[in-house]
Motif scaffolding. Structure first.
Motif, mmCIF file in Angstrom:
data_model
loop_
_atom_site.group_PDB
_atom_site.id
_atom_site.type_symbol
_atom_site.label_atom_id
_atom_site.label_comp_id
_atom_site.label_asym_id
_atom_site.label_seq_id
_atom_site.Cartn_x
_atom_site.Cartn_y
_atom_site.Cartn_z
ATOM 1 N N TYR A 88 117.596 85.651 -58.144
ATOM 2 C CA TYR A 88 116.763 84.568 -58.672
ATOM 3 C C TYR A 88 115.296 85.002 -58.610
ATOM 4 O O TYR A 88 114.888 85.704 -57.682
ATOM 5 C CB TYR A 88 116.916 83.288 -57.847
ATOM 6 N N TYR A 89 114.523 84.563 -59.575
ATOM 7 C CA TYR A 89 113.092 84.824 -59.520
ATOM 8 C C TYR A 89 112.448 83.969 -58.430
ATOM 9 O O TYR A 89 112.981 82.925 -58.038
ATOM 10 C CB TYR A 89 112.437 84.507 -60.867
ATOM 11 N N ILE A 90 111.300 84.409 -57.971
ATOM 12 C CA ILE A 90 110.497 83.648 -57.015
ATOM 13 C C ILE A 90 109.207 83.233 -57.710
ATOM 14 O O ILE A 90 108.462 84.078 -58.207
ATOM 15 C CB ILE A 90 110.180 84.477 -55.763
ATOM 16 N N CYS A 91 108.957 81.945 -57.779
ATOM 17 C CA CYS A 91 107.690 81.469 -58.315
ATOM 18 C C CYS A 91 106.744 81.180 -57.153
ATOM 19 O O CYS A 91 107.168 81.060 -55.997
ATOM 20 C CB CYS A 91 107.874 80.238 -59.204
ATOM 21 N N VAL A 92 105.463 81.071 -57.447
ATOM 22 C CA VAL A 92 104.449 81.005 -56.405
ATOM 23 C C VAL A 92 103.561 79.779 -56.579
ATOM 24 O O VAL A 92 103.142 79.461 -57.695
ATOM 25 C CB VAL A 92 103.570 82.283 -56.429
ATOM 26 N N VAL A 93 103.282 79.079 -55.474
ATOM 27 C CA VAL A 93 102.353 77.957 -55.474
ATOM 28 C C VAL A 93 101.411 78.116 -54.288
ATOM 29 O O VAL A 93 101.738 78.776 -53.307
ATOM 30 C CB VAL A 93 103.080 76.596 -55.386
ATOM 31 N N ASP A 94 100.234 77.515 -54.389
ATOM 32 C CA ASP A 94 99.299 77.506 -53.279
ATOM 33 C C ASP A 94 99.696 76.394 -52.313
ATOM 34 O O ASP A 94 99.954 75.271 -52.720
ATOM 35 C CB ASP A 94 97.875 77.278 -53.791
ATOM 36 N N GLU A 95 99.770 76.712 -51.033
ATOM 37 C CA GLU A 95 100.217 75.723 -50.054
ATOM 38 C C GLU A 95 99.338 74.473 -50.059
ATOM 39 O O GLU A 95 99.839 73.354 -50.020
ATOM 40 C CB GLU A 95 100.218 76.342 -48.653
ATOM 41 N N ASP A 96 98.025 74.654 -50.127
ATOM 42 C CA ASP A 96 97.118 73.508 -50.098
ATOM 43 C C ASP A 96 97.296 72.609 -51.315
ATOM 44 O O ASP A 96 97.271 71.379 -51.204
ATOM 45 C CB ASP A 96 95.669 73.986 -50.016
ATOM 46 N N ASP A 97 97.487 73.225 -52.482
ATOM 47 C CA ASP A 97 97.696 72.425 -53.692
ATOM 48 C C ASP A 97 99.015 71.666 -53.634
ATOM 49 O O ASP A 97 99.113 70.518 -54.066
ATOM 50 C CB ASP A 97 97.671 73.316 -54.933
ATOM 51 N N TYR A 98 100.033 72.325 -53.107
ATOM 52 C CA TYR A 98 101.363 71.732 -53.082
ATOM 53 C C TYR A 98 101.426 70.539 -52.133
ATOM 54 O O TYR A 98 102.024 69.514 -52.441
ATOM 55 C CB TYR A 98 102.371 72.796 -52.640
ATOM 56 N N THR A 99 100.789 70.663 -50.964
ATOM 57 C CA THR A 99 100.923 69.621 -49.947
ATOM 58 C C THR A 99 100.205 68.334 -50.309
ATOM 59 O O THR A 99 100.449 67.293 -49.701
ATOM 60 C CB THR A 99 100.389 70.118 -48.591
ATOM 61 N N ASP A 100 99.320 68.371 -51.286
ATOM 62 C CA ASP A 100 98.586 67.162 -51.672
ATOM 63 C C ASP A 100 99.493 66.093 -52.280
ATOM 64 O O ASP A 100 99.131 64.921 -52.326
ATOM 65 C CB ASP A 100 97.485 67.506 -52.683
ATOM 66 N N PHE A 101 100.675 66.498 -52.757
ATOM 67 C CA PHE A 101 101.508 65.573 -53.519
ATOM 68 C C PHE A 101 102.852 65.266 -52.865
ATOM 69 O O PHE A 101 103.694 64.615 -53.457
ATOM 70 C CB PHE A 101 101.774 66.137 -54.917
ATOM 71 N N ILE A 102 103.066 65.769 -51.659
ATOM 72 C CA ILE A 102 104.389 65.656 -51.046
ATOM 73 C C ILE A 102 104.356 64.728 -49.836
ATOM 74 O O ILE A 102 103.453 64.764 -49.032
ATOM 75 C CB ILE A 102 104.913 67.047 -50.619
ATOM 76 N N SER A 103 105.388 63.900 -49.713
ATOM 77 C CA SER A 103 105.497 62.985 -48.586
ATOM 78 C C SER A 103 106.042 63.695 -47.352
ATOM 79 O O SER A 103 106.836 64.630 -47.454
ATOM 80 C CB SER A 103 106.430 61.825 -48.951
ATOM 81 N N LEU A 104 105.619 63.245 -46.163
ATOM 82 C CA LEU A 104 106.094 63.834 -44.910
ATOM 83 C C LEU A 104 107.247 63.023 -44.301
ATOM 84 O O LEU A 104 107.675 63.306 -43.193
ATOM 85 C CB LEU A 104 104.937 63.895 -43.909
ATOM 86 N N ASP A 105 107.767 62.041 -45.011
ATOM 87 C CA ASP A 105 108.790 61.165 -44.452
ATOM 88 C C ASP A 105 110.019 61.933 -43.987
ATOM 89 O O ASP A 105 110.563 61.678 -42.907
ATOM 90 C CB ASP A 105 109.199 60.101 -45.471
ATOM 91 N N HIS A 106 110.474 62.894 -44.822
ATOM 92 C CA HIS A 106 111.686 63.632 -44.477
ATOM 93 C C HIS A 106 111.482 64.442 -43.209
ATOM 94 O O HIS A 106 112.348 64.475 -42.322
ATOM 95 C CB HIS A 106 112.089 64.554 -45.630
ATOM 96 N N ALA A 107 110.330 65.090 -43.100
ATOM 97 C CA ALA A 107 110.050 65.899 -41.911
ATOM 98 C C ALA A 107 110.001 65.029 -40.663
ATOM 99 O O ALA A 107 110.528 65.390 -39.611
ATOM 100 C CB ALA A 107 108.735 66.651 -42.081
ATOM 101 N N GLN A 108 109.371 63.861 -40.747
ATOM 102 C CA GLN A 108 109.297 62.979 -39.592
ATOM 103 C C GLN A 108 110.686 62.509 -39.170
ATOM 104 O O GLN A 108 110.977 62.369 -37.981
ATOM 105 C CB GLN A 108 108.406 61.772 -39.919
ATOM 106 N N SER A 109 111.557 62.293 -40.147
ATOM 107 C CA SER A 109 112.926 61.883 -39.839
ATOM 108 C C SER A 109 113.660 62.987 -39.085
ATOM 109 O O SER A 109 114.360 62.730 -38.098
ATOM 110 C CB SER A 109 113.677 61.546 -41.134
#
Length: 358
Positions: free
Chosen positions: A188-209
């Motif tokens: 499979y190919y690997i695509c790349v994102v910047d961690e700071d850009d990505y985290t701006d839009f993601i909820s932490l609910d799953h991690a807290q659970s």
């Protein structure tokens, strides 16, 4: 003044690799699984396990040229997928670095034009652009600082990295069988994102659970643990904190990756690794480069989510790990006219609680 944290790029699994791409579209693509692609005039690594002496399987291929360097640069990470070697540690893992001058690659492209019916521009047309919308960059542009003045590494253009570590077009066709005797994970190919850009839009609910489940199962209060100091004056408190330091490290790991649980790779040249367990003396006593004697620095690490994505078509192959830390020569040295990949160094950290990653 506090040290500035190095930017981090995250690798995510993308589309399946169809057929067998050749030329620059193969070796400028980052991928998991499949077979290793080779740079022009450099042999593809074909390592064997130090334990069973059988061929290793390619885990990831990462195209990662350094800013200011005239070299194309490719890293391959291999592992033994056989269950009996699963606890072999670094003896069942290998990392190789390959490089070639961009001029040499251009000569190879020119020689292949008539055969392939493609120009240097043709193969990158339509490739997904992970960089700036206002500037189109060639996939041959270096992406990290390298050269005589390594002190400028902190000023690297990370936008260039997002442009260059991108998917490349592939040539349709039927996938060839793996080389005889060489195990192969589905590619499979690997695509790349910047961690700071990505985290701006993601909820932490799953991690807290997940963390709440861990606290209930282990009977620990992670927030209270983080508030304790490892340099406490009281010997008893210090000993208790050290006992729990593994939990603290694990919690920090989970909290950092919470916004992107699906990340399979974290890239931060000369940055800091994200430890899953307490680091051992391996981290502070890294072996120097075997060729030039320069120190090795952290470059990237493989993440727990990758484990479940390494599947084979016909064989029951698998690898188990928590995180794999990859260290490479700080100078990225390359002997003139060298045609063999250079071995680098990796550290394996086992998963202390694999249930959290399922």
């Amino acid at each position: 003044m506090a040290a500035v944290r190095k930017p981090v790029l995250l690798g995510l699994r993308d589309a399946a690799v169809h057929g067998r791409p050749t030329g620059p579209s193969a070796w400028t693509a980052s991928k998991l699984g499949g077979v290793p692609d080779a740079l022009p005039a450099v042999a593809a690594p074909r390592p064997v396990c130090e334990l069973c002496r059988q061929p290793l399987a390619l885990v990831v291929q990462v195209y990662c040229p350094l800013e200011g360097s005239p070299f194309h640069r490719l890293l391959h990470v291999f592992a033994c997928p056989r269950p009996e070697c699963g606890s072999g540690g670094a003896r069942s893992w290998k990392v190789f670095r390959s490089q070639c001058l961009q001029m040499r690659e251009k000569e190879t492209q020119d020689a292949q034009k008539q055969e392939n019916g493609l120009t240097a521009e043709d193969w990158c047309e339509g490739a997904d652009d992970w960089g700036s919308d206002s500037e189109e960059a060639s996939p041959l542009q270096p992406v990290s600082e390298f050269g005589n003045d390594l002190s400028n590494a902190k000023d690297r253009d990370w936008t260039s990295q997002l442009q260059d570590l991108r998917l490349q077009d592939t040539v349709p066709g039927v996938a060839p069988p793996a080389p005889p005797g060489v195990p192969q994970f589905l590619p499979y190919y690997i695509c790349v994102v910047d961690e700071d850009d990505y985290t701006d839009f993601i909820s932490l609910d799953h991690a807290q659970s997940l963390l709440r489940e861990y606290q209930q199962r282990e009977g620990v209060d992670m927030e209270q643990l983080l508030s304790q100091s490892l340099s406490s004056d009281g010997d008893e408190k210090y000993e208790k904190t050290v006992i729990k330091s593994g939990d603290k490290m694990f919690y920090k790991f989970m909290k950092r990756i919470a916004a992107c649980q699906e990340q399979i790779l974290r890239y931060s040249w000369s940055g800091e690794p994200l430890f899953l367990t307490c680091p051992t003396s391996e981290v502070t006593e890294l072996p120097a480069c075997s060729y030039c004697g320069a120190r090795r620095i952290f470059e990237f690490q493989l993440m727990p989510a990758l484990v479940s994505m390494l599947r084979s078509a016909n064989l029951d192959l698998s690898v188990e790990f928590g995180t794999i830390l990859i260290y490479t020569c700080e100078k990225s040295c390359w002997p003139q006219n060298d045609q063999a990949p250079m071995e680098e160094f990796c550290i394996i950290q086992e998963d202390p609680d694999e249930l959290l990653f399922k």
